[in-house]
Design a protein around this motif. Structure first.
Motif, PDB file in Angstrom:
ATOM      1  N   GLN A  33      50.210  31.992  46.456  1.00 36.37           N
ATOM      2  CA  GLN A  33      49.057  32.832  46.974  1.00 36.37           C
ATOM      3  C   GLN A  33      48.662  33.973  46.076  1.00 36.37           C
ATOM      4  O   GLN A  33      47.359  34.140  45.898  1.00 36.37           O
ATOM      5  CB  GLN A  33      49.637  33.650  48.229  1.00 36.37           C
ATOM      6  N   HIS A  34      49.321  34.506  45.168  1.00 33.24           N
ATOM      7  CA  HIS A  34      49.059  35.394  44.186  1.00 33.24           C
ATOM      8  C   HIS A  34      48.289  34.710  43.124  1.00 33.24           C
ATOM      9  O   HIS A  34      47.029  35.288  42.811  1.00 33.24           O
ATOM     10  CB  HIS A  34      50.154  36.056  43.723  1.00 33.24           C
ATOM     11  N   VAL A  35      48.644  33.559  42.648  1.00 37.93           N
ATOM     12  CA  VAL A  35      47.910  32.908  41.512  1.00 37.93           C
ATOM     13  C   VAL A  35      46.345  32.446  42.208  1.00 37.93           C
ATOM     14  O   VAL A  35      45.478  32.377  41.303  1.00 37.93           O
ATOM     15  CB  VAL A  35      48.754  31.423  41.299  1.00 37.93           C
ATOM     16  N   THR A  62      47.364  28.593  35.915  1.00 40.57           N
ATOM     17  CA  THR A  62      48.441  28.554  35.223  1.00 40.57           C
ATOM     18  C   THR A  62      49.192  29.426  34.410  1.00 40.57           C
ATOM     19  O   THR A  62      50.226  29.372  34.142  1.00 40.57           O
ATOM     20  CB  THR A  62      48.054  27.452  33.933  1.00 40.57           C
ATOM     21  N   HIS A  63      48.923  30.921  34.658  1.00 44.37           N
ATOM     22  CA  HIS A  63      49.384  32.056  34.164  1.00 44.37           C
ATOM     23  C   HIS A  63      50.612  32.112  34.724  1.00 44.37           C
ATOM     24  O   HIS A  63      51.542  32.631  33.679  1.00 44.37           O
ATOM     25  CB  HIS A  63      48.571  33.131  34.439  1.00 44.37           C
ATOM     26  N   ASP A  64      51.158  32.046  35.818  1.00 46.49           N
ATOM     27  CA  ASP A  64      52.556  32.261  36.248  1.00 46.49           C
ATOM     28  C   ASP A  64      53.160  30.923  36.328  1.00 46.49           C
ATOM     29  O   ASP A  64      54.297  30.894  37.251  1.00 46.49           O
ATOM     30  CB  ASP A  64      52.687  33.014  37.494  1.00 46.49           C
ATOM     31  N   TYR A  65      52.585  29.869  35.770  1.00 43.84           N
ATOM     32  CA  TYR A  65      53.519  28.698  36.129  1.00 43.84           C
ATOM     33  C   TYR A  65      54.910  28.210  36.049  1.00 43.84           C
ATOM     34  O   TYR A  65      55.649  27.749  36.624  1.00 43.84           O
ATOM     35  CB  TYR A  65      52.787  27.395  35.017  1.00 43.84           C
ATOM     36  N   ALA A 139      42.661  40.433  35.860  1.00 44.16           N
ATOM     37  CA  ALA A 139      42.661  39.612  37.307  1.00 44.16           C
ATOM     38  C   ALA A 139      44.217  39.869  37.565  1.00 44.16           C
ATOM     39  O   ALA A 139      44.359  39.946  39.156  1.00 44.16           O
ATOM     40  CB  ALA A 139      42.298  38.329  37.079  1.00 44.16           C
ATOM     41  N   ASP A 140      45.095  39.518  36.952  1.00 49.59           N
ATOM     42  CA  ASP A 140      46.543  39.499  37.403  1.00 49.59           C
ATOM     43  C   ASP A 140      46.910  40.917  38.014  1.00 49.59           C
ATOM     44  O   ASP A 140      47.779  40.864  39.156  1.00 49.59           O
ATOM     45  CB  ASP A 140      47.759  39.305  36.066  1.00 49.59           C
ATOM     46  N   TYR A 141      46.399  41.832  37.521  1.00 55.46           N
ATOM     47  CA  TYR A 141      46.587  43.428  37.942  1.00 55.46           C
ATOM     48  C   TYR A 141      46.016  43.810  38.928  1.00 55.46           C
ATOM     49  O   TYR A 141      46.550  44.711  39.693  1.00 55.46           O
ATOM     50  CB  TYR A 141      46.477  44.184  36.521  1.00 55.46           C
ATOM     51  N   GLY A 145      45.536  41.233  46.529  1.00 55.34           N
ATOM     52  CA  GLY A 145      46.706  41.650  47.047  1.00 55.34           C
ATOM     53  C   GLY A 145      47.497  42.657  46.620  1.00 55.34           C
ATOM     54  O   GLY A 145      48.378  43.307  46.961  1.00 55.34           O
ATOM     55  N   ARG A 146      46.936  43.076  45.374  1.00 54.56           N
ATOM     56  CA  ARG A 146      47.623  44.334  44.504  1.00 54.56           C
ATOM     57  C   ARG A 146      47.508  45.684  45.360  1.00 54.56           C
ATOM     58  O   ARG A 146      46.145  46.054  45.698  1.00 54.56           O
ATOM     59  CB  ARG A 146      47.320  44.337  43.120  1.00 54.56           C
ATOM     60  N   ASP A 147      48.254  46.497  45.448  1.00 50.72           N
ATOM     61  CA  ASP A 147      47.983  47.890  46.077  1.00 50.72           C
ATOM     62  C   ASP A 147      48.997  48.616  45.407  1.00 50.72           C
ATOM     63  O   ASP A 147      50.356  48.733  45.107  1.00 50.72           O
ATOM     64  CB  ASP A 147      48.571  47.777  47.551  1.00 50.72           C
TER      65      ASP A 147
HETATM   66 FE    FE Z   1      50.877  36.930  38.006  1.00 52.49          FE
END
Ligand code: FE
Ligand code: GDP
Ligand code: FE
Length: 199
Positions: A33-35, A62-65, A139-141, A145-147
């Motif tokens: 879901q994060h991806v 694919t960043h956290d594959y 975008a990852d940061y 969902g980031r808080d």
């Molecule tokens: Fe990530």
């Protein structure tokens, strides 16, 4: 949500659905879901900063594959690809991007070096980052969902001044690592010196 329409086969010789399936199969639902949220944010940032949406989508999906792979898998890949020998002294946080990019290349057949480099740099950053790399790093940061304290501020900054937002993230991550007294990867320090220092 973004969809198959942005896939023209320029950077990935397959469908978005097949990459989504590969990501889903490789990780917990929580991380999957994060991806998906990283992809959504990366495509928005790509639109803002004039980067191809397919490029951003492939890199984000694919960043956290490799994030849930075993230490043994990473150590084997470091040896197989003859990566920097110092990498064996680090752990999953550092490996899943730098070494994980090799798994994305070998297992998912993604050859585009801009995408692979964005994956490599997504955790630690680098002194020089393409706009795509900056987008994936941010975008990852800042995905929805980031808080954390300041998340709204840095979300706005990423759309206003992308480079400044990279500096913001790197400074805050470095302060967090120091506060927790965990080892700082030397590449993270190089990123800090390049992006976070007042000029
Ligand atoms: Fe990530
Ligand atoms: P995620 O994979 O979506 O959770 O996010 P990242 O790939 O950006 O970060 C993974 C973890 O690596 C986070 O907990 C970061 O704080 C941590 N991290 C970032 N830079 C460094 C570093 O230089 N050294 C260490 N030890 N951890 C780091
Ligand atoms: Fe990551």
């Amino acid at each position: 949500m973004t969809n198959e329409m942005i896939y023209r086969g320029r950077y990935y010789n397959g469908s978005r659905a097949s990459l989504v399936a590969a990501a889903q199969a490789a990780m917990s639902d929580y991380r999957f879901q994060h991806v998906l949220r990283v992809e959504e944010m990366a495509v928005r940032l790509a639109d803002r900063w004039g980067v191809d949406a397919e490029l951003a989508s492939v890199a984000a999906l694919t960043h956290d594959y490799a994030k849930e792979r075993s230490d043994a898998d990473f150590l084997a890949k470091i040896a197989e690809k003859q990566l920097d020998p110092d990498l064996v002294n680090w752990g999953n946080n550092v490996w899943h991007g730098i070494v994980g990019a090799e798994m994305v290349k070998d297992e998912l057949g993604i050859q585009n070096e801009d995408i692979l480099t964005a994956i490599r740099q997504h955790t630690t950053g680098a002194p020089y980052m393409t706009t795509l790399s900056q987008i994936i790093y941010m975008a990852d940061y800042i995905e929805a969902g980031r808080d954390f304290p300041g998340v709204e501020e840095v979300r706005a900054l990423a759309f206003d001044d992308l480079a400044a937002s990279v500096g913001w993230q790197t400074g805050h991550t470095l302060a967090y690592l120091i506060e927790k007294r965990v080892p700082v990867y030397p590449g993270t320090l190089l990123t800090y010196n390049a992006w976070s220092v007042e000029k």
